[in-house]
Design an enzyme around this catalytic site. Sequence first.
Site, short mmCIF file in Angstrom:
data_model
loop_
_atom_site.label_atom_id
_atom_site.label_comp_id
_atom_site.label_asym_id
_atom_site.label_seq_id
_atom_site.Cartn_x
_atom_site.Cartn_y
_atom_site.Cartn_z
N LYS A 70 0.90 -1.19 0.09
CA LYS A 70 0.12 0.02 0.09
C LYS A 70 0.80 1.38 -0.09
CE LYS A 70 -3.98 1.53 2.73
NZ LYS A 70 -5.40 1.09 3.08
N MET A 95 -13.13 2.67 -2.74
CA MET A 95 -13.17 1.81 -1.64
C MET A 95 -11.97 0.97 -1.08
SD MET A 95 -16.48 1.67 -2.08
CE MET A 95 -16.92 0.19 -1.17
N ARG A 96 -11.09 2.17 -0.48
CA ARG A 96 -10.09 1.67 0.18
C ARG A 96 -9.69 2.76 1.16
NH1 ARG A 96 -6.67 -1.74 -2.19
NH2 ARG A 96 -7.64 -2.39 -4.03
N LEU A 97 -9.26 1.97 2.55
CA LEU A 97 -8.76 2.94 3.70
C LEU A 97 -7.57 3.57 3.18
CD1 LEU A 97 -9.00 1.22 6.89
CD2 LEU A 97 -10.20 3.18 6.48
N ASN A 112 -14.10 12.94 2.18
CA ASN A 112 -14.86 11.64 1.77
C ASN A 112 -16.19 11.77 1.95
OD1 ASN A 112 -15.08 8.79 1.06
ND2 ASN A 112 -15.61 8.44 3.26
N HIS A 114 -19.78 10.02 2.15
CA HIS A 114 -20.50 8.72 2.83
C HIS A 114 -22.07 8.71 2.88
CE1 HIS A 114 -20.23 5.00 5.14
NE2 HIS A 114 -21.31 5.45 5.92
C1 GRF Z 1 -21.54 6.91 -2.88
O1 GRF Z 1 -22.64 6.41 -2.49
C2 GRF Z 1 -20.62 7.19 -1.84
O2 GRF Z 1 -21.18 8.06 -0.99
C3 GRF Z 1 -20.05 6.01 -1.35
O3 GRF Z 1 -19.81 5.26 -2.70
C4 GRF Z 1 -20.91 5.58 -3.46
C5 GRF Z 1 -20.22 6.02 -4.75
O4 GRF Z 1 -20.98 6.25 -5.92
N1 GRF Z 1 -18.61 6.22 -0.75
P1 GRF Z 1 -20.32 6.45 -7.26
O5 GRF Z 1 -19.20 5.64 -7.88
O6 GRF Z 1 -19.87 7.90 -7.09
O7 GRF Z 1 -21.61 6.33 -8.33
#
Ligand code: GRF
Length: 194
Positions: A70, A95-97, A112, A114
């Site tokens: 990483k 999708m990673r820390l 970020n 969420h």
């Molecule tokens: C979103 O719902 C965001 O909040 C989450 O991942 C999703 C990403 O959606 N972290 P996209 O790839 O922007 O369509």
Amino acid sequence: MLEMSMRIAVFASGRGSNLLAIHDAILSGNLQGVTLELAVCDRPDAPVVEHLNNRNIQSFIFRPADFKDKNAFESAIGEKLDQAKIDLVVLAGYMRLVGPVLLEQLEGRMINLHPSLLPSFPGKDAIGQAWRAKVNETGVTVHFVDEGMDTGQIYLQQKVKVNADDTEESLSEKIHQVEHKLLPRAIQQLQQEM
Ligand code: GRF
């Protein structure tokens, strides 16, 4: 007077609808004083990659498996961010820390998105978590990034009601629509505070 624009990079791993919403907001003039200088994607097969190509957005697309660890791929990302003189990193479905290399380089300059009202429902499948918990209100959060999973300081939030006739799909759709507005708004606000 010379107007300086805030140079941003957006990280995405999947669909990229939020990256596109940011790009659209810039192109339409709804997000001003901001330029999208770089997209970063850790999955060459992600749907977002095709959009990046179609829109000619400068991108760094990599496979984590091609790096030793990483720290190595984060150092490579860090170099690209430096070269592009990035002021703010926006994680939009990355999708990673984030590890110590980028956290240190970007302290206080990384946000970020969420899909819940944090601190409720951190982590994966936040919309499903809220749905299964039968809450009557959930929402969207933009927060600064720290070493934890969705634990950093909250910057902006917006509530979304769960109605009696909602399904998990309709709730998901409502949340994404709110995200597409809230994230550009957060970036605009940060640009004004710069
Ligand atoms: C979103 O719902 C965001 O909040 C989450 O991942 C999703 C990403 O959606 N972290 P996209 O790839 O922007 O369509």
